[in-house]
Design an enzyme around this catalytic site. Structure first.
Site, PDB file in Angstrom:
ATOM      1  N   PRO A 317       2.324   2.602   8.945  1.00 31.04           N
ATOM      2  CG  PRO A 317       1.334   0.517   8.624  1.00 31.04           C
ATOM      3  CD  PRO A 317       1.151   1.972   8.334  1.00 31.04           C
ATOM      4  CD  GLN A 371       1.023  -3.190   8.571  1.00 24.72           C
ATOM      5  OE1 GLN A 371       2.233  -3.311   8.710  1.00 24.72           O
ATOM      6  NE2 GLN A 371       0.480  -2.457   7.603  1.00 24.72           N
ATOM      7  CB  CYS A 404       5.233  -6.594   3.677  1.00 22.36           C
ATOM      8  SG  CYS A 404       6.972  -6.687   4.165  1.00 22.36           S
ATOM      9  CE  LYS A 444       1.146   0.385   3.893  1.00 23.04           C
ATOM     10  NZ  LYS A 444       2.047  -0.245   2.906  1.00 23.04           N
TER      11      LYS A 444
END
EC number: 1.3.1.89
Length: 676
Positions: A317, A371, A404, A444
């Site tokens: 993503p 996501q 992130c 993730k």
């Protein structure tokens, strides 16, 4: 062999313009910018007068050219005369004469910009001017010289009708002109019936649902029940409790509310064993009160859809550039698993139209996920429930972003910040799992937050065996690292081994584990699969720079793709973009913007026919070079104005008011600097 500095792409001498490697754009810095962030003053001295020192000034000038362009804005380009959407499609407008848009079709067509057309690949050549003049009309109308009846509309060609009607910039492809000059729209009914299930995007959220979310009236009973359980558990944890030992009885007051499973885990890490009751609760219900009607952890395998990802390719993503047209192109090139751009749970729950547009899926996306990022169960669990209710068959998995690195997300406690809060992360995963029903939840993560303090090997066994995630993807860098440092695949291997050992101990089926970082060739990919224990490799930057990497992986070869073949991929992207963003004036220039975003990565590709050694490495910096043709040289240009020129080869001249501001400041300067 050429003599180049270490870390430089080994380009053959005959193609070199300079031996000085060009700077690699800071992808982390660019990813971290938003339209509301303002540039801070740099290099001011300590005297308090705001004047920069000479040394600081030189440093600031250098940094200014290497950093990210903050506050990028892209205004919407519209027609000078705007036609009502209802009238544009032959319908009746509910507002009638009070509508703020014109209903005069004849006047609109008269003032409308001329039709565009997408040239065929056979019309291009590898030297200037490269392609045909798109300002020349192929077959103008008798009374409407701005309509090109020889053009083809990509939307109509794919679906049998064009939803943009008279507003379409390729209108001549689905319109007829009679002797009196009247223009009528046409549709291909046979094609409409044939492609109804294969070409139309899915996962749309209606205005009524968005309104319910905005007004906080959307019912989420599963999330509400789970959050109430957490509240009760936390209230119970704050009460003074009797702790019985062999020698004494003492009163304790917990210093902070935390889930029972988190307390048990901390006790284990400190070298002590948790109490038997805590252990049972932790393993079976993950910190939710045992008296509640709660499914066991093994529910993942008996009731969740199983994820069979072994041997499949996974496109990561990607924010901004990982849009639907790009994913669609990668699927055509061999990507098996795709995931939408990261969406924020708070924005989903606020009914944001822009955020919900990120969940759209093209039918060609065989395995598709959504996501989500957030910082607490109170937003992530309800978001999961809304997704499960609105798209019961439109999504194959939901991915929780715990990787992130950007400041805006991290400082809010989302993304990779969750890696340092195992108790909260466990509550989030278990709650989302319950709210999603049979839809699998994947996670993730990164190796850790700070360099030298990896903790993924501790988290991953809990994410899988204890908290019931259906798959894990691990990026081989910490949040603190930058892309100039290589991913730690040895550590990824260690983490995989830790998960497999826990699964074996508890007799649990193995979940898919994908690694990520620095994969840039078929050779890289298969070497990671064969030597590091992963089920697959999630590919991000490698796919942005060379989307055809998926073809290379499937065919187990390195593809010396020609400039013309790359141009065909750009043409495909344009068609996919017009289908997704629209074929009206606004859609054409939105497609142009995202094409330029894609080219801001693809220009970094060094054709393998120019290299002295294979495979190419993603972190090697390329010196200035020329390609094997003028077209190949153009495609390698770091100048953002050249990317706009490439867009004009397919989308016609950019409007005078349209400007593309690249993420990286270095790309905003003239290409003569890069060639020097």
């Amino acid at each position: 062999m050429s003599t180049l500095p270490p870390g430089t792409a080994p380009i053959k001498p005959q193609y070199l313009l300079s031996t000085k490697p060009q700077a690699i754009p800071d992808d982390d810095a660019a990813e971290g910018t938003t339209s509301i962030v303002k540039s801070a003053g740099r290099g001011e001295d300590d005297s308090g007068n705001g004047q920069p020192s000479r040394r600081a000034l030189a440093k600031a000038q250098k940094k200014a050219r290497q950093g990210a362009n903050k506050g990028r804005r892209f205004g919407k380009v519209r027609d000078e005369v705007e036609l009502c959407w209802k009238v544009a499609n032959g319908a009746i407008c509910d507002f009638g004469t009070s509508c703020r848009f014109t209903h005069d079709i004849a006047e609109y067509i008269k003032e409308k910009p001329q039709d565009l057309r997408i040239p065929l690949l056979s019309e291009f050549k590898e030297s200037p001017p490269y392609g045909p003049d798109l300002t020349v009309i192929g077959k103008p109308g008798k009374k409407h010289p701005n309509i090109d009846f020889s053009t083809k509309c990509p939307v109509h060609e794919e679906s049998g009708e064009c939803r943009y009607g008279y507003k379409c910039r390729y209108m001549g492809g689905h319109a007829l002109e009679d002797e009196e000059g009247n223009v009528t729209l046409v549709a291909d009914e046979d094609k409409k019936a044939q492609v109804a299930l294969t070409s139309h995007e899915i996962n749309f959220v209606g205005g009524d649902v968005q309104k319910q979310l905005r007004s906080k009236k959307y019912p989420t009973p599963i999330a509400s029940a789970y959050l109430e359980e957490l509240k009760s558990m936390n209230d119970e944890a704050q009460k003074p409790q009797a702790v019985v030992s062999e020698t004494t009885v003492m009163e304790t007051d917990e210093a902070q509310p935390s889930s029972t499973d988190a307390v048990a885990s901390e006790a284990t890490q400190n070298g002590t064993e948790p109490a038997p009751a805590e252990e049972v609760i932790s393993k079976r219900v993950g910190g939710v009160q045992s008296g509640k009607d709660e499914p066991d952890v093994p529910m993942r395998f008996s009731e969740k859809r199983r994820l069979d990802w072994k041997g499949k390719t996974y496109l990561a993503p990607l924010t901004t550039v990982g849009n639907l047209p790009f994913r669609r192109m990668c699927v055509k090139l061999g990507a098996d698993i795709t995931c939408g751009e990261m969406g924020l749970a708070t924005s989903f729950l606020a009914g944001s139209k822009e955020e919900w547009s990120l969940v759209r899926r093209h039918p060609s996306e065989k395995i598709f996920g959504i996501q989500v990022a957030g910082n607490k169960p109170h937003t992530l669990v309800p978001t999961a429930e809304v997704i499960a209710k609105e798209f019961p068959t439109g999504v194959d998995f939901v991915d929780l972003n715990c990787g992130c690195p950007i400041d805006l997300v991290f400082k809010a406690g989302s993304g990779s910040a969750l890696l340092d809060n195992a108790g909260k992360l466990g509550k989030i995963i278990q709650g989302m799992n319950r709210a999603l029903g049979e839809i699998p939840l994947t996670v993730k993560i990164r190796t850790g937050v700070k360099e030298g303090r990896n903790n993924a090997h501790k988290l991953m066994p809990r994410i899988s065996a204890e908290w019931s995630a259906s798959a894990i993807t691990l990026h081989g860098r910490t949040r603190q690292q930058r892309y100039t440092k290589l991913a730690d695949w040895d550590y990824i291997k260690e983490c995989v081994a830790a998960v497999r050992a826990r699964e074996a101990d508890e007799d649990l089926p193995p979940v898919p584990i994908f690694g990520g970082g620095d994969c840039f060739s078929s050779q890289d990919y298969w070497e990671k699969i064969n030597n590091y224990g992963v089920d697959g490799v999630m590919i991000g930057r490698g796919a942005l720079i060379k989307p055809w990497i998926f073809t290379e992986i499937k065919e187990r070869r390195e593809w010396d793709i020609s400039a013309t073949e790359r141009l065909q991929l750009i043409r495909d992207y344009v068609e996919y973009g017009l289908n997704h963003f629209g074929s009206d004036t606004a859609g054409v220039n939105t497609t142009r913007r995202y094409l330029c975003e894609a080219l801001s990565f693809q220009y970094r590709y060094v054709p393998i026919g120019l290299l002295e050694r294979l495979p190419a490495k993603i972190n090697e910096r390329a010196p200035a070079f020329v390609g094997r043709s003028d077209l190949e040289t153009l495609l390698a240009s770091p100048d953002s104005q050249d990317w706009v020129k490439i867009s004009e080869m397919f989308l016609g001249p950019a409007p005078q008011s349209w400007v593309f501001t690249p993420k990286h400041k270095s790309n905003a300067y003239g290409s003569e600097e890069g060639q020097g």
